[in-house]
Design an enzyme around this catalytic site. Structure first.
Site, PDB file in Angstrom:
ATOM      1  N   LYS A   1     -19.400  -9.056   6.944  1.00 43.80           N
ATOM      2  CA  LYS A   1     -19.808 -10.298   6.277  1.00 43.80           C
ATOM      3  C   LYS A   1     -18.618 -11.240   6.305  1.00 43.80           C
ATOM      4  O   LYS A   1     -17.465 -10.801   6.344  1.00 43.80           O
ATOM      5  CB  LYS A   1     -20.205 -10.018   4.822  1.00 43.80           C
ATOM      6  CG  LYS A   1     -21.089 -11.086   4.219  1.00 43.80           C
ATOM      7  CD  LYS A   1     -22.526 -10.923   4.657  1.00 43.80           C
ATOM      8  CE  LYS A   1     -23.433 -11.982   4.082  1.00 43.80           C
ATOM      9  NZ  LYS A   1     -24.841 -11.692   4.386  1.00 43.80           N
TER      10      LYS A   1
HETATM   11  P1  NAD Z   1     -29.749 -20.933   1.683  1.00 46.90           P
HETATM   12  O1  NAD Z   1     -28.420 -21.510   1.486  1.00 46.90           O
HETATM   13  O2  NAD Z   1     -30.603 -21.418   2.804  1.00 46.90           O
HETATM   14  O3  NAD Z   1     -30.632 -21.059   0.341  1.00 46.90           O
HETATM   15  C1  NAD Z   1     -30.174 -20.633  -0.902  1.00 46.90           C
HETATM   16  C2  NAD Z   1     -31.139 -21.173  -1.952  1.00 46.90           C
HETATM   17  O4  NAD Z   1     -30.731 -20.684  -3.230  1.00 46.90           O
HETATM   18  C3  NAD Z   1     -31.141 -22.690  -2.063  1.00 46.90           C
HETATM   19  O5  NAD Z   1     -32.441 -23.141  -2.379  1.00 46.90           O
HETATM   20  C4  NAD Z   1     -30.213 -22.953  -3.232  1.00 46.90           C
HETATM   21  O6  NAD Z   1     -30.473 -24.193  -3.862  1.00 46.90           O
HETATM   22  C5  NAD Z   1     -30.561 -21.777  -4.117  1.00 46.90           C
HETATM   23  N1  NAD Z   1     -29.476 -21.487  -5.053  1.00 46.90           N
HETATM   24  C6  NAD Z   1     -28.156 -21.530  -4.833  1.00 46.90           C
HETATM   25  N2  NAD Z   1     -27.482 -21.255  -5.948  1.00 46.90           N
HETATM   26  C7  NAD Z   1     -28.414 -21.013  -6.881  1.00 46.90           C
HETATM   27  C8  NAD Z   1     -28.339 -20.715  -8.235  1.00 46.90           C
HETATM   28  N3  NAD Z   1     -27.142 -20.603  -8.832  1.00 46.90           N
HETATM   29  N4  NAD Z   1     -29.511 -20.537  -8.912  1.00 46.90           N
HETATM   30  C9  NAD Z   1     -30.697 -20.653  -8.299  1.00 46.90           C
HETATM   31  N5  NAD Z   1     -30.824 -20.966  -7.011  1.00 46.90           N
HETATM   32  C10 NAD Z   1     -29.688 -21.151  -6.322  1.00 46.90           C
HETATM   33  O7  NAD Z   1     -29.514 -19.339   1.797  1.00 46.90           O
HETATM   34  P2  NAD Z   1     -30.468 -18.251   2.451  1.00 46.90           P
HETATM   35  O8  NAD Z   1     -30.026 -18.046   3.844  1.00 46.90           O
HETATM   36  O9  NAD Z   1     -31.876 -18.569   2.161  1.00 46.90           O
HETATM   37  O10 NAD Z   1     -30.018 -16.939   1.653  1.00 46.90           O
HETATM   38  C11 NAD Z   1     -30.600 -16.597   0.392  1.00 46.90           C
HETATM   39  C12 NAD Z   1     -30.342 -15.118   0.116  1.00 46.90           C
HETATM   40  O11 NAD Z   1     -30.913 -14.332   1.165  1.00 46.90           O
HETATM   41  C13 NAD Z   1     -28.870 -14.709   0.063  1.00 46.90           C
HETATM   42  O12 NAD Z   1     -28.718 -13.649  -0.827  1.00 46.90           O
HETATM   43  C14 NAD Z   1     -28.609 -14.215   1.481  1.00 46.90           C
HETATM   44  O13 NAD Z   1     -27.495 -13.345   1.552  1.00 46.90           O
HETATM   45  C15 NAD Z   1     -29.910 -13.508   1.732  1.00 46.90           C
HETATM   46  N6  NAD Z   1     -30.216 -13.292   3.139  1.00 46.90           N
HETATM   47  C16 NAD Z   1     -30.294 -14.331   4.009  1.00 46.90           C
HETATM   48  C17 NAD Z   1     -30.614 -14.086   5.333  1.00 46.90           C
HETATM   49  C18 NAD Z   1     -30.802 -15.190   6.328  1.00 46.90           C
HETATM   50  O14 NAD Z   1     -31.264 -14.901   7.435  1.00 46.90           O
HETATM   51  N7  NAD Z   1     -30.509 -16.435   6.016  1.00 46.90           N
HETATM   52  C19 NAD Z   1     -30.819 -12.772   5.778  1.00 46.90           C
HETATM   53  C20 NAD Z   1     -30.732 -11.731   4.861  1.00 46.90           C
HETATM   54  C21 NAD Z   1     -30.436 -12.013   3.552  1.00 46.90           C
END
Ligand code: NAD
Length: 432
Positions: free
Chosen positions: A123
């Site tokens: 990561k």
């Molecule tokens: P992103 O940045 O696209 O979206 C994050 C979302 O969470 C946004 O809507 C943001 O406004 C919201 N957010 C941020 N801080 C917050 C808070 N304090 N309270 C409430 N909402 C909040 O990120 P993402 O890629 O969608 O990732 C989201 C989760 O999924 C993370 O845990 C990430 O590690 C996990 N994840 C992502 C992927 C991927 O392919 N992008 C894959 C596996 C896991």
């Protein structure tokens, strides 16, 4: 890019001072230890698998638009590569410290093993408030960070991907910065724009995988999805796709939120209208025809399915007993602390673990990596149908193990993953 803005927000992950739950890495290690105990993992192997192989901390100086120099701190943590090259996303967030990145790197090792893709776990993160930076500042940051960590990356060594506050465009810059040094190397990152060799459907893949998983869980637990209510915390890459695709199963998405707050409608939100609104306004907050809901309230709504899809540790010892959902489907990484996990389990709530639920992202990343190496492209239909098969296979294994050993799904998922990594470590003679 996520709909974050600069608005000050309460940290939903706040836990009491001095709580044993404050450190992400300790929490993830606790999940590991429970599974290691369950499978009777030997002490030497435990020592190898408990800590990272390599942890790189770098300085990332960036000339900001106003002429100031800001020096950010970045990390790339490589946890284990016994089963294949290190693999894991890059996160831009003020809280992306070494503990968080270390925890997420370890989770990637277990996730790639569980999904049975030939990768290890890593990561990366840069401690920055990406939402307050301009696109050109983010681009300079990304290029500098990529150059600085480039010597630990490689198509057969370590392959980054998007995560919180990074997206396909960020990956395009990483690909370009790396290729400028080492020659054309599309397979150095996944989650790229399709025009640069990204897998068709990668953008939606994590959210799509979550929804596939929900379909399997519902079938095996007898949850009727037609009319089932779903609340989604986080409306970024993962959460917005979950909210868009869950209605295809007949679910009603009754609440969604982002960093600024949330919106609800017990009759079901118009997700496409919300997306358009959020794109314009930078947040879902105050979307027409909805009522407001805070991030804390959203987690405690009476719904069939709660999907945390934002950040880690949002369900902790202090709020877990107020969760009323029947199923918690962990789209985010590590959204439930170990203490909360016990409380949810004792309350009869089924928690479907992150390393399974959001494994669709790394699975399609694997397809992208293979396509880039072969210089060949699948169409989106093929990507989605291969993803469907792999999500179903992983779920079937986890459910069968949970039933056979009479253990919760998370413990089963970790047990399967650790056994696979242990076997690879053994065969490669790491511990010889
Ligand atoms: P992103 O940045 O696209 O979206 C994050 C979302 O969470 C946004 O809507 C943001 O406004 C919201 N957010 C941020 N801080 C917050 C808070 N304090 N309270 C409430 N909402 C909040 O990120 P993402 O890629 O969608 O990732 C989201 C989760 O999924 C993370 O845990 C990430 O590690 C996990 N994840 C992502 C992927 C991927 O392919 N992008 C894959 C596996 C896991």
């Amino acid at each position: 890019m996520a709909a974050d803005t600069n608005a000050p927000v309460a940290d939903p992950r706040a836990v009491p001072a001095g709580s044993a739950e404050t450190n992400s890495y300790q929490a993830v290690t606790r999940f590991f230890d429970r599974a290691a105990d369950h499978i009777g993992l030997g002490s030497e192997m435990r020592e190898i698998l408990r800590s990272s192989y390599r942890e790189l901390t770098v300085q990332v100086p960036v000339r900001m638009d106003d002429g100031r120099l800001e020096v950010f701190t970045g990390y790339r943590v490589q946890h284990n590569a016994a089963r294949g090259p290190y693999k894991g996303g890059i996160r831009y967030h003020p809280d992306a410290d070494i503990d968080e990145v270390r925890a997420l790197a370890a989770l990637m090792t277990w996730k790639t093993a569980l999904m049975d893709v030939p990768f290890g776990g890593a990561k990366g993160g840069v401690q920055c408030d990406a939402a307050s930076m301009s696109e050109s500042e983010r681009q300079r940051l990304t290029r500098r960070f990529t150059n600085t960590i480039s010597y630990v990356l490689g198509v057969n060594r370590d392959i980054p991907a998007p995560d919180v506050n990074t997206d396909a465009l960020t990956m395009a810059w990483m690909f370009d910065a790396y290729s400028a040094r080492y020659g054309y190397t599309p397979a150095i990152v996944t989650g790229k724009p399709v025009e640069l060799g990204g897998a068709p459907g990668r953008d939606a893949a994590t959210g799509r995988g979550v929804v596939y998983c929900l379909e399997d869980v519902a079938r095996d637990y007898g949850l009727e999805l037609a009319g089932a209510t779903v609340a989604v915390q986080g409306f970024g890459n993962v959460g917005s796709w979950v909210a868009r695709l869950a209605p295809e199963l007949g679910c009603r998405v009754v609440a969604v939120s982002d960093v600024r707050g949330g919106v609800a409608d017990p009759e079901g939100l118009d997700v496409e209208a919300l997306l358009a609104y959020a794109q314009e306004q930078g947040s879902v907050v105050a979307a027409p025809g909805t009522r407001p809901v805070t991030n804390e309230e959203l987690l405690e709504l009476e719904v069939d399915v709660l999907v945390p899809a934002a950040l880690d540790r949002v369900i902790h010892a202090d709020n877990a007993s107020r969760v009323k959902a029947r199923f918690v489907v962990e789209a985010a990484n590590h959204p439930v602390t170990p203490a909360a996990d016990d409380i949810l389990h004792a309350g009869g709530i089924v928690v479907v673990p992150d390393i399974l639920v959001n494994g669709g992202g790394v699975t399609v990343s694997y397809f992208e990596w293979v396509m880039n190496i072969q210089q060949f492209r699948w169409d989106e239909e093929q990507v989605n149908s291969e993803l469907r098969k792999r999500m179903a296979a992983a779920w079937a294994e986890v459910k069968a193990r949970a039933d056979a050993d009479d253990i919760p799904l998370r413990l089963a998922a970790f047990a399967i993953a650790i056994e696979r990594v242990e076997r690879a470590v053994d065969l490669r003679g790491y511990a010889a």
